[in-house]
Design an enzyme around this catalytic site. Structure first.
Site, mmCIF file in Angstrom:
data_model
loop_
_atom_site.group_PDB
_atom_site.id
_atom_site.type_symbol
_atom_site.label_atom_id
_atom_site.label_comp_id
_atom_site.label_asym_id
_atom_site.label_seq_id
_atom_site.Cartn_x
_atom_site.Cartn_y
_atom_site.Cartn_z
ATOM 1 N N TRP A 197 0.715 -0.863 0.270
ATOM 2 C CA TRP A 197 0.360 -0.162 0.273
ATOM 3 C C TRP A 197 0.711 1.090 0.339
ATOM 4 O O TRP A 197 2.024 1.303 0.140
ATOM 5 C CB TRP A 197 -0.929 -0.406 0.945
ATOM 6 N N ASP A 198 0.211 2.201 -0.149
ATOM 7 C CA ASP A 198 1.397 3.536 -0.329
ATOM 8 C C ASP A 198 1.585 3.489 1.483
ATOM 9 O O ASP A 198 2.506 5.092 1.092
ATOM 10 C CB ASP A 198 -0.169 4.971 -0.758
ATOM 11 N N TRP A 199 2.180 2.899 2.409
ATOM 12 C CA TRP A 199 1.977 2.936 3.727
ATOM 13 C C TRP A 199 2.527 2.384 4.117
ATOM 14 O O TRP A 199 3.257 1.649 5.716
ATOM 15 C CB TRP A 199 1.051 4.016 4.391
ATOM 16 N N ASN A 468 -13.833 0.632 1.233
ATOM 17 C CA ASN A 468 -13.026 1.331 1.584
ATOM 18 C C ASN A 468 -12.585 2.113 -0.049
ATOM 19 O O ASN A 468 -12.042 1.509 -0.953
ATOM 20 C CB ASN A 468 -12.089 2.059 1.505
ATOM 21 N N GLU A 469 -13.647 3.803 -0.669
ATOM 22 C CA GLU A 469 -12.904 4.106 -1.811
ATOM 23 C C GLU A 469 -13.829 3.552 -2.843
ATOM 24 O O GLU A 469 -13.220 4.496 -3.977
ATOM 25 C CB GLU A 469 -11.256 4.611 -1.734
ATOM 26 N N GLU A 565 -11.995 10.121 7.104
ATOM 27 C CA GLU A 565 -10.356 10.395 6.475
ATOM 28 C C GLU A 565 -9.949 11.580 5.884
ATOM 29 O O GLU A 565 -10.668 12.356 5.343
ATOM 30 C CB GLU A 565 -10.023 9.016 5.015
#
Length: 884
Positions: A197-199, A468-469, A565
């Site tokens: 993921w981006d994190w 989510n999203e 968020e």
């Protein structure tokens, strides 16, 4: 855990005659904690190491020394071969003759990650395909008296995902290259973030990540209990559903079902009735009881900061007859509270807020990602405790369990019940379109049913969100789906509306099911579940990220009903980074290592731009990287302070009713949006959240006109009256304010109210700053607040401070938390900006940090789990601060 003796009901004639057989319920634990069970992990390339259950391939290979620390250096990529290999967990255990006398002998896997082929004594007995599902196999005919061998062969999750995508493609094909991840995570029911993921890094693990055991019984067991609580006049009506299992053969279960609830007094309420149910082909069935509980004998359960979290023991038992000995029992703790998601007409659009026990409550909190990138380690109780307590300590009342992770452990939700942390529970679908072939939908059906049944009784569960999203991703063409919009919309509705929604609403009818987050809630539903603008601020919840405008400026943020968020990145501390690399060459922004760890495109540039808007940082400074790390945390803290206070102020004119920043925790030592670093160290943001989430807060807003609006925020259930705001005007060159003024302040309960506007026209704005304090009786903590009229890089008069730190000897031990507490004294002779204290050689924590110091003397407590001398602590304390 069910503690059971069981009822076996044998059909001995077509006239439905029954024989009752009493038998003790037993479990043979097949986990590594059982010294009589031996597990090994192997592949086809002659690698064989001890296996751990619960566990996973990466953690076992690391323990055996086959691979080194997976979070060190570039090991997320260097160990990727593990995810492409095929692995086997083989367990050896013994079964006695008495064990096989039980009528029902089931092999139970609480969690298998993910696609596994199971053999018992070399006989295939089943497959698994979903890490979130409990699998139960009838193995009575396959067990042997004496030695037995259990083998689980795992397919590569990366290869399975690729093969499924070739048949059932759903966009996107891959994550961005900068993630260093794997493709097609949406094809398998596995923690989506394990593909990166981006994190976080990619570690597509396999393994038995939850307990494995053999259960032996003769009749039926109570697997789970769901509770449906509704307030009617002066009573609570409690419907209790016992979810029973009777083995894979259909059985007629009869007996006496009873429930007892320990309430205030102390006293116990009991109900019971004769029952009879024919279980389904898979052996499952439901038994119901109804109980009436007077409002007078139980106390309300409240979110953190609004009241107590009173929990009551509910025991459900099954007997052969009303007065016979108990033969099966299941215990849960429940709380009595009402919770509604209110979506009603506003001046324009619809409100979106949580009403708890009749009160509209502004939800303060964050987003929870898995506590570890390896799921079996993310269930560690000490890690979960540390993070949840850190959330409760800074006044959080809600966490959003994000949809790309895992459904958390029973312990997680039990602690949330105890701490008063409401859970916005996403279902595990995130940032992708998903296939809807029959196999996938059947897989999801089992997952949602089991998840809702397991978690439903917790008072901390506030709502369910389908994904989510994904609504906004489809409407916004994130994955180039526009040319196939109709196809993807049809599949979206088929999954989240036609398949998941009926399951959730039938099992948990009193909680709101949102199809997506963010969404427009009811408005999205009325627009066919894909709204024209899912970010419409007049409805539902929003996710908002803005890396281009000045994030310290409250005026840039958009209105919203509920901010579920929002966030900004920072780097972890050097202390935390040192656990991943000690190579000095890595400690540069342009190093290969730094680029490898930054998964957000242009992430360092965004941080640098925000720093440069407010702080003076010279790239030729020999301590540039060290300062960049520190300044990134200042920038993140101030950005989140600004945005959160904007949302809290907006109760007054927009009815904004929630602020959940992204994100609470981290899974490795890298730049991210977290407020707590991997390993548990608090960033400056987490300290600042303790202030900007304070129940009573004076909150100023510097307007574009240069004027200052001053709000008071009151999160208490009583009005704020007879209080005053003190505003002190400082020159940067002095610790003594040159002007002070007082204003009366008031606010209704659970509200934000604008108190006044100030003009700064007469002042040189680069020479001054303002300090705001709120004085009110019976409020022990209301933090100071500040306005800096000019970016700090432009201010005039700030002096180099002299700082003296001493430690008092009057330490004491908190016998409940097993920690020692020390008082640290700070003396200064000038204003100090963002004073940050560290004890890198000790693993303790200051209770406040990142101060704006405006007084000559300040005290701060320091807590640590071991006893050190005051002199030793003083030697370990270092500090940083900002100065131009």
């Amino acid at each position: 855990m069910a503690i059971c003796f069981f009822l076996f009901l044998s059909v001995i004639s077509i006239c439905m005659q029954f024989t009752y057989i009493r038998c003790e319920f037993r479990r043979i634990e097949l986990t590594s904690s059982n010294e009589h069970v031996v597990w090994t992990l192997s592949n086809n390339n002659n690698t064989q190491v001890p296996g751990t259950v619960p566990g996973g391939v990466y953690s076992d290979l690391q323990k055996a020394g086959v691979i080194s620390d997976i979070l060190s250096g570039y090991n997320d990529v260097r160990t990727r071969w593990v995810a492409y290999d095929t692995w086997r967990y083989t367990g050896h255990f013994e079964v006695g003759e008495h064990d096989l006398e039980s009528s029902i002998v089931n092999l139970v896997f609480e969690g298998v990650d993910t696609v596994g082929f199971i053999e018992l004594n070399d006989v295939p007995i089943g497959t698994t395909r979903n890490m979130f599902v409990r699998y139960v196999f009838d193995v009575k005919q396959h067990l042997r008296i004496g030695k037995n061998k259990l083998k689980i062969s795992f397919a590569s999750p990366v290869e399975v995902a690729r093969n499924r995508s070739n048949k059932h493609f759903a966009a996107p094909s891959c994550v961005p290259d900068i993630y260093n991840g794997e493709c097609h995570a949406n094809q398998i029911r596995k923690m989506q973030a394990s593909f990166s993921w981006d994190w976080g890094p990619a570690f597509p693990s396999v393994g038995l990540w939850k307990p494995v055991y053999i259960e032996l019984y003769d009749g039926a067991i109570i697997r789970s209990v769901t509770t449906h609580i509704e307030q009617k006049k002066q009573n609570w009506e409690l419907r209790i559903v016992a979810h029973v299992e009777s083995g894979t053969r259909k059985k007629h279960v009869i007996g006496y079902l009873s429930a007892s609830l320990a309430v205030d007094g102390p006293q116990t309420i009991k109900v019971g009735r004769k029952i009879g149910v024919v279980t389904r082909d898979d052996g499952t069935g439901e038994l119901e009881l109804n109980m009436t509980v007077s409002l007078n004998v139980v106390s309300l359960w409240w979110p953190n900061g609004f009241g107590d979290q009173t929990l009551y023991d509910l025991e459900v038992s099954l007997k052969t007859h009303e007065k016979s000995e108990e033969i099966c029992r299941k215990s849960v703790k429940i709380g009595f509270r009402t919770l509604e998601v209110i979506e009603e007409d506003a001046s324009k659009g619809l409100t979106f807020y949580f009403k708890v026990n009749g009160y509209p409550i502004f939800m303060k909190g964050s987003n929870w990602i898995p506590a570890n990138i390896l799921p079996e380690l993310g269930y560690d109780k000490s890690t979960v405790d540390s993070l949840l307590i850190a959330a409760s300590e800074i006044h959080m009342s809600m966490l959003r369990v994000w949809g790309g992770g895992v459904y958390e452990s029973d312990y997680f939700y039990e602690r949330c019940d105890q701490l008063g942390i409401l859970i916005w529970q996403d279902l595990m679908f995130a940032c992708a379109m998903y296939p809807t072939d029959p196999e996938f939908l059947d897989n999801v059906t089992d997952e949602i049913q089991q998840t809702v049944i397991r978690l439903q009784h917790h008072p901390s569960i506030a709502l369910w969100a389908g994904n989510n999203e994904n609504e906004v991703a489809l409407r916004g063409n994130w994955y180039n789906t526009q040319t196939q919009f109709s196809k993807y919309k049809e599949e979206y509705i088929k999954l989240y509306v036609d398949t998941i929604k009926p399951i959730v609403e039938s099992l948990d009818p009193y909680r709101r099911y949102l199809v997506s987050s963010p969404s427009n809630g009811l408005e999205s539903e009325q627009e066919g579940y894909i709204a024209q603008n899912p970010y419409d601020p007049h409805y539902g919840d929003t996710h908002y990220y803005n890396y281009l405008n000045d994030n310290w400026d409250l005026n840039i943020y958009p209105n919203t009903r509920f901010a579920s968020e929002y966030g900004f990145q920072s780097l972890p501390s050097l202390k935390t980074m040192a656990t991943a690399t000690k190579n000095k060459e890595d400690y540069k922004l342009n190093s290969a290592y730094s680029k490898h760890r930054q998964h957000s495109p242009n992430g360092y540039d965004f941080i640098k731009d925000q720093i440069n808007l407010h702080l003076n940082l010279n790239e030729s400074d020999p301590k540039y990287f060290e300062k960049f790390v520190f300044y990134s945390q200042i920038t993140q803290a101030m950005a989140m302070k600004a945005e959160t206070e904007f949302y809290r102020q907006s109760q007054a004119n927009w009815y904004t009713m929630g602020a959940l920043y992204w994100q609470l925790n981290d899974v490795w030592q890298a730049p991210s949006w977290s407020s707590i670093e991997y390993g548990g160290k608090w960033k400056m943001l987490h300290y600042y959240a303790k202030s900007f989430f304070a129940p009573v807060l004076v909150s100023p807003r510097l307007l574009l006109t240069g004027a200052v609006d001053v709000y008071v925020i009151n999160d208490r259930l009583v009005p704020l009256i007879d209080s005053k705001i003190t505003i002190e005007f400082y020159n940067w060159s002095s610790l003594i304010p040159f002007k002070s003024q007082e204003h009366p302040a008031s606010a209704e309960m659970l509200s934000a109210a604008k108190q006044m506007s100030l003009s700064l026209a007469e002042y040189n704005k680069d020479e001054i700053f303002l300090k705001f304090s709120l004085d009110i009786e019976n409020v022990s903590y209301s933090p100071h607040n500040f306005i800096f009229p000019r970016p700090l890089k432009e201010i005039k008069g700030l002096k180099q401070p002299h700082i003296k730190i001493t430690v008092e000897n009057n330490r004491f031990k908190n016998r409940f938390q097993k920690k020692f507490r020390y008082v640290v004294n700070i003396e200064v002779d000038a204003v100090v900006l963002f004073l940050w204290l560290e004890t890198n050689s000790l693993d303790g924590r200051f209770l406040d940090n990142g101060f704006i110091v405006t007084q000559p003397r300040t005290k701060v407590d320091y807590i640590i789990q071991k006893n050190v001398s005051a002199q030793e602590l003083k030697k370990c304390i270092t500090y940083q601060y900002y100065i131009n």
